[in-house]
Design a protein around this motif. Structure first.
Motif, PDB file in Angstrom:
ATOM      1  N   LEU A  35      15.488 -14.472   2.540  1.00  0.00           N
ATOM      2  CA  LEU A  35      16.523 -14.726   1.541  1.00  0.00           C
ATOM      3  C   LEU A  35      16.021 -15.534   0.347  1.00  0.00           C
ATOM      4  N   PHE A  36      14.797 -16.059   0.439  1.00  0.00           N
ATOM      5  CA  PHE A  36      14.240 -16.772  -0.725  1.00  0.00           C
ATOM      6  C   PHE A  36      13.281 -15.887  -1.504  1.00  0.00           C
ATOM      7  N   CYS A  37      13.265 -14.593  -1.168  1.00  0.00           N
ATOM      8  CA  CYS A  37      12.263 -13.715  -1.761  1.00  0.00           C
ATOM      9  C   CYS A  37      12.882 -12.414  -2.274  1.00  0.00           C
ATOM     10  N   GLU A  79       4.841  -6.926   2.195  1.00  0.00           N
ATOM     11  CA  GLU A  79       4.122  -7.137   3.435  1.00  0.00           C
ATOM     12  C   GLU A  79       2.854  -6.278   3.404  1.00  0.00           C
ATOM     13  N   PRO A  80       1.693  -6.918   3.294  1.00  0.00           N
ATOM     14  CA  PRO A  80       0.457  -6.143   3.102  1.00  0.00           C
ATOM     15  C   PRO A  80       0.173  -5.177   4.242  1.00  0.00           C
ATOM     16  N   LEU A  81       0.594  -5.551   5.455  1.00  0.00           N
ATOM     17  CA  LEU A  81       0.242  -4.685   6.591  1.00  0.00           C
ATOM     18  C   LEU A  81       1.143  -3.447   6.674  1.00  0.00           C
ATOM     19  N   THR A 105      -2.269 -13.040   3.494  1.00  0.00           N
ATOM     20  CA  THR A 105      -0.994 -13.688   3.801  1.00  0.00           C
ATOM     21  C   THR A 105      -0.041 -12.617   4.301  1.00  0.00           C
ATOM     22  N   THR A 106       0.588 -12.861   5.441  1.00  0.00           N
ATOM     23  CA  THR A 106       1.407 -11.837   6.084  1.00  0.00           C
ATOM     24  C   THR A 106       2.622 -12.459   6.752  1.00  0.00           C
ATOM     25  N   ASN A 107       3.634 -11.621   6.988  1.00  0.00           N
ATOM     26  CA  ASN A 107       4.780 -12.131   7.747  1.00  0.00           C
ATOM     27  C   ASN A 107       4.521 -12.084   9.248  1.00  0.00           C
ATOM     28  N   VAL A 128       0.117 -17.039   8.050  1.00  0.00           N
ATOM     29  CA  VAL A 128       1.336 -16.378   8.526  1.00  0.00           C
ATOM     30  C   VAL A 128       2.527 -17.200   8.060  1.00  0.00           C
ATOM     31  N   SER A 129       3.496 -16.521   7.489  1.00  0.00           N
ATOM     32  CA  SER A 129       4.688 -17.226   7.021  1.00  0.00           C
ATOM     33  C   SER A 129       5.656 -17.414   8.177  1.00  0.00           C
ATOM     34  N   LEU A 130       6.058 -18.637   8.385  1.00  0.00           N
ATOM     35  CA  LEU A 130       6.921 -18.969   9.526  1.00  0.00           C
ATOM     36  C   LEU A 130       7.861 -20.075   9.062  1.00  0.00           C
ATOM     37  N   ILE A 167      -0.244 -21.646   8.625  1.00  0.00           N
ATOM     38  CA  ILE A 167       1.173 -21.297   8.543  1.00  0.00           C
ATOM     39  C   ILE A 167       1.710 -21.741   7.189  1.00  0.00           C
ATOM     40  N   ASN A 168       2.495 -20.869   6.575  1.00  0.00           N
ATOM     41  CA  ASN A 168       3.228 -21.211   5.358  1.00  0.00           C
ATOM     42  C   ASN A 168       4.697 -21.321   5.689  1.00  0.00           C
ATOM     43  N   SER A 169       5.310 -22.394   5.287  1.00  0.00           N
ATOM     44  CA  SER A 169       6.754 -22.549   5.490  1.00  0.00           C
ATOM     45  C   SER A 169       7.401 -22.912   4.169  1.00  0.00           C
ATOM     46  N   VAL A 170       8.390 -22.149   3.784  1.00  0.00           N
ATOM     47  CA  VAL A 170       9.160 -22.524   2.591  1.00  0.00           C
ATOM     48  C   VAL A 170      10.331 -23.379   3.075  1.00  0.00           C
ATOM     49  N   ALA A 171      10.360 -24.598   2.599  1.00  0.00           N
ATOM     50  CA  ALA A 171      11.420 -25.512   3.037  1.00  0.00           C
ATOM     51  C   ALA A 171      12.590 -25.414   2.071  1.00  0.00           C
ATOM     52  N   ILE A 197       5.803 -25.128   1.397  1.00  0.00           N
ATOM     53  CA  ILE A 197       5.845 -24.705  -0.011  1.00  0.00           C
ATOM     54  C   ILE A 197       7.219 -25.035  -0.579  1.00  0.00           C
ATOM     55  N   GLU A 198       7.221 -25.654  -1.739  1.00  0.00           N
ATOM     56  CA  GLU A 198       8.508 -25.897  -2.389  1.00  0.00           C
ATOM     57  C   GLU A 198       9.105 -24.571  -2.859  1.00  0.00           C
ATOM     58  N   PHE A 199      10.399 -24.458  -2.661  1.00  0.00           N
ATOM     59  CA  PHE A 199      11.146 -23.260  -3.035  1.00  0.00           C
ATOM     60  C   PHE A 199      11.039 -23.042  -4.545  1.00  0.00           C
ATOM     61  N   MET A 200      10.587 -21.853  -4.930  1.00  0.00           N
ATOM     62  CA  MET A 200      10.425 -21.543  -6.353  1.00  0.00           C
ATOM     63  C   MET A 200      11.507 -20.567  -6.821  1.00  0.00           C
ATOM     64  N   PRO A 201      11.878 -20.657  -8.085  1.00  0.00           N
ATOM     65  CA  PRO A 201      12.984 -19.824  -8.586  1.00  0.00           C
ATOM     66  C   PRO A 201      12.551 -18.381  -8.845  1.00  0.00           C
ATOM     67  N   LEU A 202      11.869 -17.793  -7.885  1.00  0.00           N
ATOM     68  CA  LEU A 202      11.404 -16.415  -8.027  1.00  0.00           C
ATOM     69  C   LEU A 202      12.071 -15.543  -6.959  1.00  0.00           C
ATOM     70  N   ASP A 203      13.202 -16.007  -6.483  1.00  0.00           N
ATOM     71  CA  ASP A 203      13.901 -15.298  -5.405  1.00  0.00           C
ATOM     72  C   ASP A 203      14.808 -14.211  -5.960  1.00  0.00           C
ATOM     73  N   ASN A 332      10.693 -10.574  -8.837  1.00  0.00           N
ATOM     74  CA  ASN A 332      10.970 -11.276  -7.583  1.00  0.00           C
ATOM     75  C   ASN A 332       9.656 -11.490  -6.847  1.00  0.00           C
ATOM     76  N   MET A 333       9.653 -12.479  -5.983  1.00  0.00           N
ATOM     77  CA  MET A 333       8.415 -12.868  -5.311  1.00  0.00           C
ATOM     78  C   MET A 333       7.749 -11.701  -4.571  1.00  0.00           C
ATOM     79  N   ASN A 334       8.528 -10.831  -3.949  1.00  0.00           N
ATOM     80  CA  ASN A 334       7.932  -9.729  -3.193  1.00  0.00           C
ATOM     81  C   ASN A 334       7.088  -8.823  -4.083  1.00  0.00           C
ATOM     82  N   ILE A 336       5.410  -9.969  -6.709  1.00  0.00           N
ATOM     83  CA  ILE A 336       4.329 -10.764  -7.304  1.00  0.00           C
ATOM     84  C   ILE A 336       3.247 -11.028  -6.257  1.00  0.00           C
ATOM     85  N   GLY A 337       3.702 -11.437  -5.080  1.00  0.00           N
ATOM     86  CA  GLY A 337       2.723 -11.651  -4.007  1.00  0.00           C
ATOM     87  C   GLY A 337       2.571 -13.091  -3.579  1.00  0.00           C
ATOM     88  N   GLY A 338       3.296 -13.993  -4.224  1.00  0.00           N
ATOM     89  CA  GLY A 338       3.235 -15.390  -3.795  1.00  0.00           C
ATOM     90  C   GLY A 338       1.986 -16.085  -4.283  1.00  0.00           C
TER      91      GLY A 338
END
Ligand code: SAM
Ligand code: SF4
Length: 338
Positions: A35-37, A79-81, A105-107, A128-130, A167-171, A197-203, A332-334, A336-338
């Motif tokens: 939901l942030f992407c 999702e690259p995979l 970087t992958t989910n 891995v994003s978690l 692990i990457n976590s968007v708080a 990672i701080e939430f960025m306005p690219l959602d 949107n972030m998806n 761009i690629g983060g």
């Protein structure tokens, strides 16, 4: 910062920064809908297939940027995979002269099956994003009931010797900011580096607001109340500031583009799945390399286009008079690629 020498074949911008890392987004598609992407399901429009770069086109561009000084590549998405046979691309990227590492970087959804082939192809590490360890919340955030499978993917990546596994976590306040300690504990037990990672306005949903950003400082305060930490600083051109646990059980990283931007020594550029060169995550100007490649340009012409695009890299988010009515989100972030 490196000295600017006009005429030298390196990816220099007018601020004197030199690009050394390339993030390649291989698709804007994703099997999750964080939901942030992602935008709303009904509003999402994927890049048409024919506009997506083939592996051969990606390899060619990567070869040219490597000849201009890029040393590290990170494969991302969407999702690259979801790209079939991605290991084939990885295998060719690691062989490019000058490229020292290729990471991803992958989910995590496909990691259980893909960790081995990717490692065999030469992938170095995986992030891995978690964002939650609570199954129901994970589902709410990502749109998919996938927590156990993602955790198995992380274990498999560790087992196969991909290194580093991070692990990457968007708080995000109100979504998962009450879970920081659990995430930290999960990472500590496995000695995995976790980066918030701080939430960025690219959602894509447009839910971003200043209030929802949980700052790096707040995270440090909250985590260190239970696990004392020592600041180790941010390495040159690194995105994350490192904090080490006093008890020796690893570290956390804080990626703070909102509260403490790190644009002054940024050494990253991005290639989108449809072949646009983005010299900054927040850039609104895209440089179309796909047309250059498909119009039969020589490597030299391609190199000139890339050098010219990087030269115009914006100063960065830290210098943008935003968020205001005039600021238009590039994508949107998806996409761009983060
Ligand atoms: N699908 C992969 C994944 O989720 O890891 C790779 C692509 S994703 C766009 C890359 C990174 O961007 C992920 O770590 C993700 O959590 C992060 N991200 C996505 N939207 C974000 C946002 N609005 N602010 C900060 N980070 C974001
Ligand atoms: Fe997909 Fe990654 Fe975006 Fe989540 S953050 S929707 S997994 S691209």
């Amino acid at each position: 910062m490196e000295k600017a020498t006009v005429g030298e074949r390196k990816l220099l911008d007018r601020k004197g920064r030199v690009a050394k890392k390339l993030r390649i987004s291989v698709t804007d598609r994703c099997n999750f809908a964080c939901l942030f992407c992602m935008p709303d399901k009904d509003k999402v429009s994927w890049i048409p297939q024919e506009e997506i770069l083939s592996f051969e086109e990606v390899e060619r561009i990567a070869g040219v940027v490597a000849s201009l000084g890029i040393e590290k590549i990170r494969v991302t998405g969407g999702e690259p995979l979801l790209r079939r046979d991605l290991e084939r691309l990885v295998k060719s990227l690691v062989q490019i002269q000058g490229i020292r590492s290729v990471d991803m970087t992958t989910n995590g959804w496909y990691l259980e099956q893909k960790a081995k082939p990717l490692r065999d192809a030469g992938l170095r590490g995986v992030t891995v994003s978690l964002h939650s360890l609570r199954a129901d919340r994970f589902t709410k955030i990502s749109g998919v009931d996938a927590l156990p499978r993602v955790l198995r993917g992380i274990d498999r990546a560790l087992g196969e010797g991909l290194s580093p596994v991070k692990i990457n976590s968007v708080a995000i306040r109100g979504f998962n900011d009450d879970e920081l300690l659990e995430l930290v504990e999960y990472a500590r037990e496995r000695r995995i580096a976790i980066r918030f990672i701080e939430f960025m306005p690219l959602d894509g949903l447009g839910i971003w607001s200043h209030d929802r950003v949980v700052s790096g400082k707040e995270i440090v305060d909250r985590v260190s109340a239970k696990y004392p930490m020592v600041p180790r600083g941010r390495g040159s051109a690194e995105t994350s500031a490192l904090w080490e646990f006093e008890d020796g059980k690893g570290s956390i990283g804080l990626i703070t583009p909102m509260s403490e931007p790190f644009c002054d020594d940024c050494d990253r550029i991005r290639l989108t799945a449809d072949g646009k060169l983005l010299s900054c995550l927040f850039d609104t100007e895209y440089h179309d390399l796909r047309s250059t490649v498909r119009n039969g340009a020589s490597d030299e012409e391609l190199a000139k286009n890339i050098l010219a695009a990087v030269w115009k890299k914006p100063d960065g988010v830290g210098y943008m008079p935003w968020i205001n009515d005039g600021w238009a989100k590039p994508r949107n972030m998806n996409a761009i690629g983060g």
